[in-house]
Design a protein around this motif. Structure first.
Motif, PDB file in Angstrom:
ATOM      1  N   PRO A  21       6.489  -2.537   9.062  1.00 27.65           N
ATOM      2  CA  PRO A  21       5.519  -1.617   9.668  1.00 27.65           C
ATOM      3  C   PRO A  21       4.769  -2.248  10.846  1.00 27.65           C
ATOM      4  N   GLY A  22       4.716  -1.506  11.938  1.00 26.55           N
ATOM      5  CA  GLY A  22       3.937  -1.937  13.095  1.00 26.55           C
ATOM      6  C   GLY A  22       4.630  -2.885  14.032  1.00 26.55           C
ATOM      7  N   ILE A  23       5.894  -3.275  13.774  1.00 30.72           N
ATOM      8  CA  ILE A  23       6.581  -4.260  14.594  1.00 30.72           C
ATOM      9  C   ILE A  23       6.406  -3.940  16.083  1.00 30.72           C
ATOM     10  N   ARG A  24       5.894  -4.912  16.833  1.00 28.31           N
ATOM     11  CA  ARG A  24       5.533  -4.706  18.234  1.00 28.31           C
ATOM     12  C   ARG A  24       5.646  -6.018  19.002  1.00 28.31           C
ATOM     13  N   SER A  25       5.467  -5.925  20.300  1.00 32.69           N
ATOM     14  CA  SER A  25       5.431  -7.118  21.133  1.00 32.69           C
ATOM     15  C   SER A  25       4.078  -7.816  20.950  1.00 32.69           C
ATOM     16  N   ASP A  26       4.052  -9.122  21.193  1.00 32.47           N
ATOM     17  CA  ASP A  26       2.761  -9.803  21.241  1.00 32.47           C
ATOM     18  C   ASP A  26       2.496 -10.333  22.645  1.00 32.47           C
ATOM     19  N   SER A  27       3.203  -9.736  23.609  1.00 28.39           N
ATOM     20  CA  SER A  27       2.952  -9.972  25.035  1.00 28.39           C
ATOM     21  C   SER A  27       2.915  -8.615  25.714  1.00 28.39           C
ATOM     22  N   ALA A  60      -1.169  -2.113  10.099  1.00 25.00           N
ATOM     23  CA  ALA A  60      -0.102  -1.125   9.976  1.00 25.00           C
ATOM     24  C   ALA A  60       0.073  -0.667   8.531  1.00 25.00           C
ATOM     25  N   LEU A  61      -0.095  -1.567   7.576  1.00 26.69           N
ATOM     26  CA  LEU A  61       0.061  -1.219   6.162  1.00 26.69           C
ATOM     27  C   LEU A  61      -1.043  -0.280   5.671  1.00 26.69           C
ATOM     28  N   LEU A  62      -2.140  -0.215   6.419  1.00 26.63           N
ATOM     29  CA  LEU A  62      -3.275   0.609   6.005  1.00 26.63           C
ATOM     30  C   LEU A  62      -3.329   1.941   6.739  1.00 26.63           C
ATOM     31  N   ASN A  63      -2.329   2.225   7.557  1.00 26.37           N
ATOM     32  CA  ASN A  63      -2.318   3.463   8.344  1.00 26.37           C
ATOM     33  C   ASN A  63      -1.253   4.427   7.840  1.00 26.37           C
ATOM     34  N   GLY A  64      -1.476   5.716   8.080  1.00 24.49           N
ATOM     35  CA  GLY A  64      -0.474   6.726   7.791  1.00 24.49           C
ATOM     36  C   GLY A  64      -0.470   7.197   6.355  1.00 24.49           C
ATOM     37  N   GLU A  65       0.467   8.100   6.069  1.00 27.94           N
ATOM     38  CA  GLU A  65       0.565   8.697   4.738  1.00 27.94           C
ATOM     39  C   GLU A  65       0.986   7.674   3.687  1.00 27.94           C
ATOM     40  N   ASN A  66       1.672   6.629   4.122  1.00 30.68           N
ATOM     41  CA  ASN A  66       2.190   5.632   3.190  1.00 30.68           C
ATOM     42  C   ASN A  66       1.234   4.450   3.031  1.00 30.68           C
ATOM     43  N   ALA A  67      -0.043   4.655   3.328  1.00 31.98           N
ATOM     44  CA  ALA A  67      -1.001   3.555   3.392  1.00 31.98           C
ATOM     45  C   ALA A  67      -1.167   2.847   2.049  1.00 31.98           C
ATOM     46  N   ALA A  68      -1.269   1.521   2.134  1.00 33.90           N
ATOM     47  CA  ALA A  68      -1.565   0.721   0.952  1.00 33.90           C
ATOM     48  C   ALA A  68      -3.026   0.932   0.558  1.00 33.90           C
ATOM     49  N   ALA A  69      -3.347   0.627  -0.693  1.00 30.92           N
ATOM     50  CA  ALA A  69      -4.738   0.755  -1.154  1.00 30.92           C
ATOM     51  C   ALA A  69      -5.577  -0.419  -0.664  1.00 30.92           C
ATOM     52  N   GLN A  70      -5.009  -1.601  -0.684  1.00 34.01           N
ATOM     53  CA  GLN A  70      -5.724  -2.814  -0.292  1.00 34.01           C
ATOM     54  C   GLN A  70      -4.707  -3.827   0.212  1.00 34.01           C
ATOM     55  N   VAL A  71      -5.048  -4.510   1.311  1.00 34.08           N
ATOM     56  CA  VAL A  71      -4.172  -5.549   1.853  1.00 34.08           C
ATOM     57  C   VAL A  71      -4.976  -6.827   2.000  1.00 34.08           C
ATOM     58  N   THR A  72      -4.449  -7.910   1.479  1.00 32.93           N
ATOM     59  CA  THR A  72      -5.092  -9.221   1.586  1.00 32.93           C
ATOM     60  C   THR A  72      -4.181 -10.159   2.364  1.00 32.93           C
ATOM     61  N   MET A  73      -4.733 -10.787   3.401  1.00 35.72           N
ATOM     62  CA  MET A  73      -3.987 -11.816   4.110  1.00 35.72           C
ATOM     63  C   MET A  73      -4.344 -13.158   3.483  1.00 35.72           C
ATOM     64  N   LEU A  74      -3.351 -13.796   2.890  1.00 38.65           N
ATOM     65  CA  LEU A  74      -3.554 -15.100   2.262  1.00 38.65           C
ATOM     66  C   LEU A  74      -3.024 -16.171   3.220  1.00 38.65           C
TER      67      LEU A  74
END
Length: 503
Positions: free
Chosen positions: A57-63, A199-213
């Motif tokens: 989800p959200g795959i994009r350029s970083d430039s 990206a994981l928190l957007n849209g109809e398929n959104a996750a409830a909670q996302v933690t970056m470890l």
């Protein structure tokens, strides 16, 4: 009775890879040499390389796409930082507009290439769904990227098999994967993790909670997704001139930022911290979660388009934990601090496996080649390996910027060889020259690749990460003492005399 074996197809130039490097190279080469026999061999069943492979989800350029795009094809979309489908569409347009489709052979995976100095040709073994075949070429141009396409890097995690949920590496993201309402832990702090969190928190398929470890923080900066100056310049000066002006402007801004951060790292740290603090909730522990132990640009700085990563944290559905993993458990992850993270899904955004030349086995006059024994010359030729050019882009700037410059150098070199009757060239490095890794970053993927990738040296053997420096290096005098030309049609030809007359 067996049918007689067909002789291998013969080409002047074989381009390996139909990603952004290979497609760009094809356009430069065909334009420079309309009479040469050119083919593009792509191992996968689609063009696009990275931009077709990754599905997370959200795959994009970083430039920004004004510098990541080709100099010969303006980027027309409003978004300067763009998602993979838009970049892939841009590549399809490039193929169509430059009539390159007939050159590209999909599902043609190069496994081995053997050089014969007596013939001044490469014999290239290719695997296809219909069986293996061989082609020959005078030149190989490798637009193969810098990482393994079949697997990403995942460290060994104790208790991995105990986890009851799904474990996914972004490089193998399942198509249509449903993470709606789930607790997701993303392991990692690089560009992929910074992209995934919002990206994981957007849209109809959104996750409830996302933690970056994360074990170690990364420098992250908000950046405008739309380049307002680019839109203004395009409106005032037209599509092509506006694009060229934007590209020029962004090259120098990017170079100025990198140079400033590296020259004044303490000021750079303070500036980034100030921006981070403004972007995060009041009282947020910036110094724990956003203060890397290294200086800015010792590793690549991550961009957050319109600050979406910071917004996800402010809104409360995303969080960061800076700690080390003790083990996986049935319900999540146990940390060395004793804290436990509950998870339904664990995403291992733990990096790439670096592999130049797509893992192709190279042989030169009967001797197997070890890439780590070679030194990169002008960012594209490799010492001891004749008639092979490699597209290695920038790691501190837009990858494609360098590809454009080195393609022009490659064409100038081939043009010189054609003019003076040479059919092979190799570069020889001074064995006393000090060398260091070609990917001279502290990033994990660069550190892991030290023993399997070429080296760089000094002067024209330096792997420059500066577009202005490369503009001088690759557009400067074509000939020097490192180049050794030869001709199979004139055994007595003196390359030194011919070069001197040309110079």
């Amino acid at each position: 009775m067996n049918a007689p074996k067909q002789p291998p197809e013969q080409f002047d130039i074989v381009i390996i890879g139909a990603g952004i490097s290979g497609i760009g190279a094809a356009r430069y080469i065909v334009e420079a040499f309309p009479g040469k026999r050119v083919v593009v061999l792509e191992g996968r069943d689609n063009i696009g390389g990275t931009w077709d492979l990754f599905k997370y989800p959200g795959i994009r350029s970083d430039s920004d796409l004004h510098t990541f795009g080709y100099e010969f094809k303006p980027w027309k979309d409003r978004a300067a930082i763009a998602e993979a489908p838009k970049i892939l569409n841009y590549l399809h347009e490039t193929i169509e507009e430059n009539d390159l489709g007939g050159l590209i052979r999909l599902g043609h995976s190069v496994r081995r290439a053997e050089w014969s100095s007596a013939d001044a040709r490469w014999s290239i073994d290719v695997h296809t769904a219909d069986g293996d075949t061989t082609v020959t070429a005078n030149w190989i141009f490798a637009g193969t990227g810098y990482y393994r396409y079949d697997e990403g890097y995942t460290p060994r995690f104790e208790g991995r098999d105990d986890f009851a949920g799904d474990i996914i590496h972004p490089q193998q993201w399942p198509q249509g994967y449903d993470y709606a309402g789930k607790k997701v832990v993303v392991i990692g702090s690089g560009a992929t993790a910074v992209t995934l969190i919002p990206a994981l928190l957007n849209g109809e398929n959104a996750a409830a909670q996302v933690t970056m470890l994360q074990r170690t923080p990364t420098y992250v900066m908000p950046w405008p997704k739309v380049d307002s100056l680019a839109l203004l310049l395009t409106r005032l000066f037209g599509e092509r001139r506006g694009y060229a002006m934007t590209r020029f402007n962004n090259i120098w801004i990017d170079r100025g930022v990198v140079k400033s951060l590296r020259t004044f790292p303490r000021l750079g740290r303070a500036f980034i911290r100030h921006i981070n603090k403004k972007s995060l909730p009041a009282g947020y522990d910036v110094d724990t979660h956003f203060a890397p132990p290294y200086d800015p640009w010792d590793q690549r700085l991550c961009l957050s388009p319109d600050g979406d990563f910071f917004a996800a944290i402010r809104e409360g559905n995303a969080s960061i934990v800076t700690d080390r993993i003790a083990r996986f458990t049935a319900s999540g992850i146990e940390l060395t601090s004793g804290e436990r993270l509950d998870a339904d899904v664990i995403v291992t955004a733990t990096g790439l496996n670096v592999r130049l030349l797509g893992g192709i086995d190279l042989v030169v006059d009967g001797a197997p080649v070890t890439l780590a024994d070679s030194v990169v010359y002008r960012g594209t030729l490799l010492s001891g390996i004749p008639n092979l050019a490699v597209a290695i882009g920038y790691t501190t700037s837009s990858w494609t910027l360098k590809v454009g410059i080195l393609c022009r150098y490659f064409c100038d070199l081939v043009r010189h060889m054609d003019a003076f009757g040479y059919d092979s060239v190799r570069v020889e490095a001074d064995p006393t020259m000090p060398t260091r890794p070609v990917m001279d970053l502290s990033s994990g993927y660069a550190q892991r690749a030290r023993e399997s990738t070429p080296k760089q040296g000094t002067g024209r053997w330096q792997m420059s990460m500066s577009y202005p420096q490369d503009a001088k290096l690759l557009r400067g005098p074509l000939l020097d003492d490192a180049l050794r030309f030869a001709s199979t049609t004139d055994d007595h030809a003196s390359s030194t005399a011919k070069e001197a007359s040309h110079a």
